[in-house]
Write an enzyme that holds these catalytic residues in place. Structure first.
Site, PDB file in Angstrom:
ATOM      1  N   HIS A  51      -7.458  -3.101  -4.726  1.00  0.00           N
ATOM      2  CA  HIS A  51      -7.652  -1.661  -4.956  1.00  0.00           C
ATOM      3  C   HIS A  51      -8.204  -1.041  -3.668  1.00  0.00           C
ATOM      4  O   HIS A  51      -9.123  -1.604  -3.056  1.00  0.00           O
ATOM      5  CB  HIS A  51      -8.636  -1.451  -6.113  1.00  0.00           C
ATOM      6  CG  HIS A  51      -8.802  -0.017  -6.455  1.00  0.00           C
ATOM      7  ND1 HIS A  51      -7.850   0.696  -7.154  1.00  0.00           N
ATOM      8  CD2 HIS A  51      -9.791   0.873  -6.160  1.00  0.00           C
ATOM      9  CE1 HIS A  51      -8.243   1.950  -7.283  1.00  0.00           C
ATOM     10  NE2 HIS A  51      -9.414   2.079  -6.696  1.00  0.00           N
ATOM     11  N   ASP A 111      -8.670  -1.757 -13.301  1.00  0.00           N
ATOM     12  CA  ASP A 111      -9.673  -1.862 -12.227  1.00  0.00           C
ATOM     13  C   ASP A 111     -11.078  -2.239 -12.690  1.00  0.00           C
ATOM     14  O   ASP A 111     -12.056  -1.903 -12.019  1.00  0.00           O
ATOM     15  CB  ASP A 111      -9.758  -0.532 -11.436  1.00  0.00           C
ATOM     16  CG  ASP A 111      -8.434  -0.156 -10.804  1.00  0.00           C
ATOM     17  OD1 ASP A 111      -7.670  -1.069 -10.448  1.00  0.00           O
ATOM     18  OD2 ASP A 111      -8.164   1.047 -10.675  1.00  0.00           O
ATOM     19  N   ASN A 145      -6.048  -8.356  -8.308  1.00  0.00           N
ATOM     20  CA  ASN A 145      -5.477  -7.078  -7.887  1.00  0.00           C
ATOM     21  C   ASN A 145      -6.213  -6.612  -6.639  1.00  0.00           C
ATOM     22  O   ASN A 145      -7.377  -6.968  -6.430  1.00  0.00           O
ATOM     23  CB  ASN A 145      -5.674  -6.036  -9.005  1.00  0.00           C
ATOM     24  CG  ASN A 145      -5.114  -4.675  -8.645  1.00  0.00           C
ATOM     25  OD1 ASN A 145      -3.983  -4.552  -8.174  1.00  0.00           O
ATOM     26  ND2 ASN A 145      -5.901  -3.633  -8.851  1.00  0.00           N
ATOM     27  N   SER A 193       3.328  -3.835   1.880  1.00  0.00           N
ATOM     28  CA  SER A 193       2.672  -4.298   3.110  1.00  0.00           C
ATOM     29  C   SER A 193       1.652  -5.398   2.804  1.00  0.00           C
ATOM     30  O   SER A 193       1.435  -6.293   3.631  1.00  0.00           O
ATOM     31  CB  SER A 193       2.027  -3.135   3.866  1.00  0.00           C
ATOM     32  OG  SER A 193       0.927  -2.625   3.158  1.00  0.00           O
ATOM     33  N   ASN A 194       1.030  -5.363   1.631  1.00  0.00           N
ATOM     34  CA  ASN A 194       0.101  -6.447   1.282  1.00  0.00           C
ATOM     35  C   ASN A 194       0.845  -7.761   1.036  1.00  0.00           C
ATOM     36  O   ASN A 194       0.350  -8.838   1.363  1.00  0.00           O
ATOM     37  CB  ASN A 194      -0.736  -6.049   0.062  1.00  0.00           C
ATOM     38  CG  ASN A 194      -1.911  -5.171   0.444  1.00  0.00           C
ATOM     39  OD1 ASN A 194      -2.861  -5.630   1.065  1.00  0.00           O
ATOM     40  ND2 ASN A 194      -1.821  -3.883   0.125  1.00  0.00           N
TER      41      ASN A 194
HETATM   42  C1  GRF Z   1      -2.437  -0.579  -1.566  1.00  0.00           C
HETATM   43  O1  GRF Z   1      -3.210   0.466  -1.056  1.00  0.00           O
HETATM   44  C2  GRF Z   1      -3.168  -1.289  -2.684  1.00  0.00           C
HETATM   45  O2  GRF Z   1      -4.547  -1.277  -2.532  1.00  0.00           O
HETATM   46  C3  GRF Z   1      -2.797  -0.481  -3.873  1.00  0.00           C
HETATM   47  O3  GRF Z   1      -1.463  -0.095  -3.656  1.00  0.00           O
HETATM   48  C4  GRF Z   1      -1.201  -0.071  -2.265  1.00  0.00           C
HETATM   49  C5  GRF Z   1      -0.012  -0.944  -2.046  1.00  0.00           C
HETATM   50  O4  GRF Z   1       0.427  -0.917  -0.710  1.00  0.00           O
HETATM   51  N1  GRF Z   1      -3.028  -1.213  -5.096  1.00  0.00           N
HETATM   52  P1  GRF Z   1       1.556  -1.922  -0.237  1.00  0.00           P
HETATM   53  O5  GRF Z   1       2.731  -1.734  -1.194  1.00  0.00           O
HETATM   54  O6  GRF Z   1       1.004  -3.302  -0.300  1.00  0.00           O
HETATM   55  O7  GRF Z   1       1.922  -1.510   1.153  1.00  0.00           O
END
Ligand code: GRF
Length: 210
Positions: free
Chosen positions: A110, A151, A108, A14-15
């Site tokens: 987090h 992290d 990254n 989703s990101n």
């Molecule tokens: C997110 O919560 C991000 O912070 C973490 O992994 C998750 C990935 O979500 N590192 P998506 O695959 O981007 O939906």
């Protein structure tokens, strides 16, 4: 800088979608040139296919050594002429050679306010459960530089969300995820506009130039 992004994603992606949406909306000046996943089932791979973005599945287990894994990643990054790496839900440790080659240009996201609730094994539901168990009144998301540990790289952008009494890990994760989708493209736009200044000790965000 002229951002040519390589996105690393292990899962839902989703990101990754939020980055593509920001580019589409004209709020992020960047081009995604490659998606790398370690999971053949990753939703991010489907998103890449739909968007016509080149994708590669590169799994560390396919290599005899971590050094070979690193070389394969660097080769893929060089083939698409990428100059910036975004770990967007990528659950593998990045080989040192890649971090060195992209020093200052690898970030990254987090789902908590680092340095709290980070480190090895702190991902997904576990992060939000730990925040609730501790009794925090706020949580949030952090976009940070990547160094050779989990992290621990310097924060670039952090944003808070409230924690409510009746939160579950899932409800908190959903609230944090909304923030993630804002701050990841926003951080990239800071790089696109050359507003990130990295000194040894700290990261500074320069003011907008008109
Ligand atoms: C997110 O919560 C991000 O912070 C973490 O992994 C998750 C990935 O979500 N590192 P998506 O695959 O981007 O939906």
């Amino acid at each position: 800088m002229n951002l040519r992004l390589a996105i690393f994603a292990s899962g839902r992606g989703s990101n990754f979608k939020a980055i593509l949406a920001a580019i589409q909306a004209g709020t992020l000046d960047a081009k995604v040139v490659l998606l790398i996943s370690d999971q053949p089932q990753a939703g991010a791979l489907q998103t890449a296919a739909q968007a016509g973005i080149p994708a590669k599945i590169i799994t560390p287990n396919a290599f005899a050594t971590n050094g070979d894994y690193g070389k394969a990643l660097l080769q893929a990054l060089s083939e698409c002429d990428s100059n910036f790496v975004v770990l967007a839900g990528f659950l593998r440790m990045i080989p040192a050679a890649v971090i060195k080659a992209f020093s200052g240009c690898i970030i990254n996201i987090h789902p908590a306010l680092l340095p709290g609730f980070g480190g090895k094994g702190m991902y997904g539901r576990r992060v939000h459960q730990a925040v609730l168990d501790y009794g925090c009144k706020v949580s949030g998301a952090t976009v940070h530089l990547v160094d050779e540990n989990y992290d621990t790289g310097k924060p670039l952008v952090q944003r808070c969300v409230p924690v409510y009494e009746d939160d579950t890990p899932e409800s908190l994760a959903a609230r944090v995820l909304e923030i993630e989708h804002q701050i990841l493209p926003e951080t990239l736009q800071l790089f696109a506009k050359d507003r990130v200044k990295i000194d040894d000790q700290r990261v500074r965000i320069l003011p907008i130039e008109f």
